[in-house]
Design an enzyme around this catalytic site. Structure first.
Site, mmCIF file in Angstrom:
data_model
loop_
_atom_site.group_PDB
_atom_site.id
_atom_site.type_symbol
_atom_site.label_atom_id
_atom_site.label_comp_id
_atom_site.label_asym_id
_atom_site.label_seq_id
_atom_site.Cartn_x
_atom_site.Cartn_y
_atom_site.Cartn_z
ATOM 1 N N GLU A 33 0.822 -1.209 0.000
ATOM 2 C CA GLU A 33 0.000 0.000 0.000
ATOM 3 C C GLU A 33 0.855 1.258 0.000
ATOM 4 O OE1 GLU A 33 -3.091 0.492 -0.593
ATOM 5 O OE2 GLU A 33 -3.324 -1.660 -0.843
ATOM 6 N N TYR A 116 -6.111 6.420 4.993
ATOM 7 C CA TYR A 116 -6.147 5.487 3.871
ATOM 8 C C TYR A 116 -5.400 4.187 4.190
ATOM 9 C CZ TYR A 116 -4.944 3.128 -0.340
ATOM 10 O OH TYR A 116 -4.762 2.128 -1.251
ATOM 11 N N ASP A 134 -9.459 5.734 -1.908
ATOM 12 C CA ASP A 134 -8.340 6.320 -2.666
ATOM 13 C C ASP A 134 -8.928 7.067 -3.869
ATOM 14 O OD1 ASP A 134 -9.135 4.333 -4.409
ATOM 15 O OD2 ASP A 134 -7.125 3.511 -4.725
#
Ligand code: SF4
Length: 347
Positions: A33, A116, A134
């Site tokens: 990520e 996030y 996102d």
């Protein structure tokens, strides 16, 4: 079929086979990520594989030298991501005895982990029911519901979060979040999505109203700063000078050639004069000056020139400078603008 079921069914058929999708190991998911923020999947994949091969466990990452992590990150940009990961790995090993935090709220306490990333790890690794939002998800939800709030405003972010929570399949958070992100990346793409083949077109606000290009609404344009860099590629025989950046600025801790930064373009004569006076250099040979190179970052445009100078002896080193042979230069972590110069110039 409701929104989440349609997405999940689409995902089963269309998802790409990516290594971080076949694991629930929070460390691997975290690495992927962080790498994929601001980086395309194709580019990020090679970095991910190299990173996991070199640091297969969080303990090994925590024990490593920051310089080595930055070296592996070279070319990816946004180096604060790598510095933060290194710090967070040490936090997990020392404060949490190596056990990865397993909830959204505990993940938020890690260095460099925001909403996030915490949502992504909590849902992908632990199936916690938190929506991941996102750029792809903003686009899908904004278009699907026709949300008129600006995605960069506080109110807009709240509205999107509420909408995302309502739309998600809370029992199947891991799959659902991956499905909507993939849907945004492959089907509901930024330009000219093919709504005719989209399984959501019967209920999508934008497809029905033919307003796809209007969503998501983004009003606050990012302000771009222009910077003017003059790098001095100073050598004496085979030895060069590198400077490690230390200011709270781009490329922190990375190495570059000594730099003069100015607020507007200057003549090469003035810049060389400034450099030689600062360094008490009397005799030098100007070997060449590169054309201007434009380097684009998200909030900055850098206009750089490289000035190649040969001296009889390396000048006294200033703070954070090292003298290094040409052959050893590649062992240092260098920003992309420097590696590209080295690739293109025979120095
Ligand atoms: S119908 Fe078009 S705009 Fe709506 S979700 Fe599908 S691809 Fe996106």
């Amino acid at each position: 079929m409701e929104f989440s079921n349609i997405l999940l069914s689409w995902y089963q058929t269309h998802k790409r086979d990516l290594p971080w999708r076949n694991t629930s190991n929070p460390y691997y998911i975290w690495v992927s990520e962080i790498i994929l923020q601001q980086t395309r999947v194709q580019q990020g994949l090679a970095y991910y594989l190299r990173f996991i091969e070199r640091f297969p466990s969080i303990e090994l990452l925590a024990e490593s030298k920051l310089d080595e992590v930055l070296k592996l990150w070279e070319g990816l940009g946004y180096y604060s991501r790598a510095r933060n990961m290194h710090k967070a790995a040490q936090q997990i090993v020392h404060q949490y005895k190596g056990k990865f935090p397993n909830t959204y709220s505990s993940l938020l306490k890690l260095n460099g982990v925001g909403d996030y990333t915490a949502s992504a790890i909590a849902s992908f690794a632990f199936n916690e029911s938190v929506p991941v939002i996102d750029g792809n998800v903003y686009r899908v939800i904004g278009r699907y519901l026709g949300i008129s709030y600006d995605i960069n405003s506080v109110k807009g972010k709240t509205k999107y979060k509420e909408a995302a929570s309502e739309l998600m399949d809370s029992k199947n958070a891991a799959q659902y979040n991956q499905a909507i992100m993939e849907f945004g990346a492959l089907q509901c793409v930024p330009k000219n999505p093919n709504c005719d083949v989209c399984p959501l077109n019967g209920s999508c606000y934008s497809a029905i109203k033919q307003t796809v290009e209007e969503f998501p609404v983004k009003r606050n344009k990012v302000k771009i700063t222009q910077r003017f860099f003059y790098f001095f590629v100073v050598s004496c025989e085979e030895t060069f000078v590198l400077h490690q950046r230390k200011a709270n600025d781009i490329w922190n801790n990375l190495y570059q050639f000594p730099l003069i930064e100015v607020s507007k373009k200057e003549s090469i004569e003035n810049i060389v004069d400034q450099f030689t006076r600062n360094r008490d250099v009397d005799a030098f040979e100007l070997l060449g000056v590169s054309k201007e190179v434009k380097h684009v970052l998200s909030h900055q445009h850098i206009f750089a020139r490289f000035i190649r100078i040969e001296l009889n002896e390396i000048p006294g080193l200033k703070a954070n400078e090292v003298s290094v042979s040409r052959a050893k230069m590649k062992e240092y972590s260098l920003p992309r603008i420097i590696t590209r110069y080295l690739e293109q110039n025979d120095i």
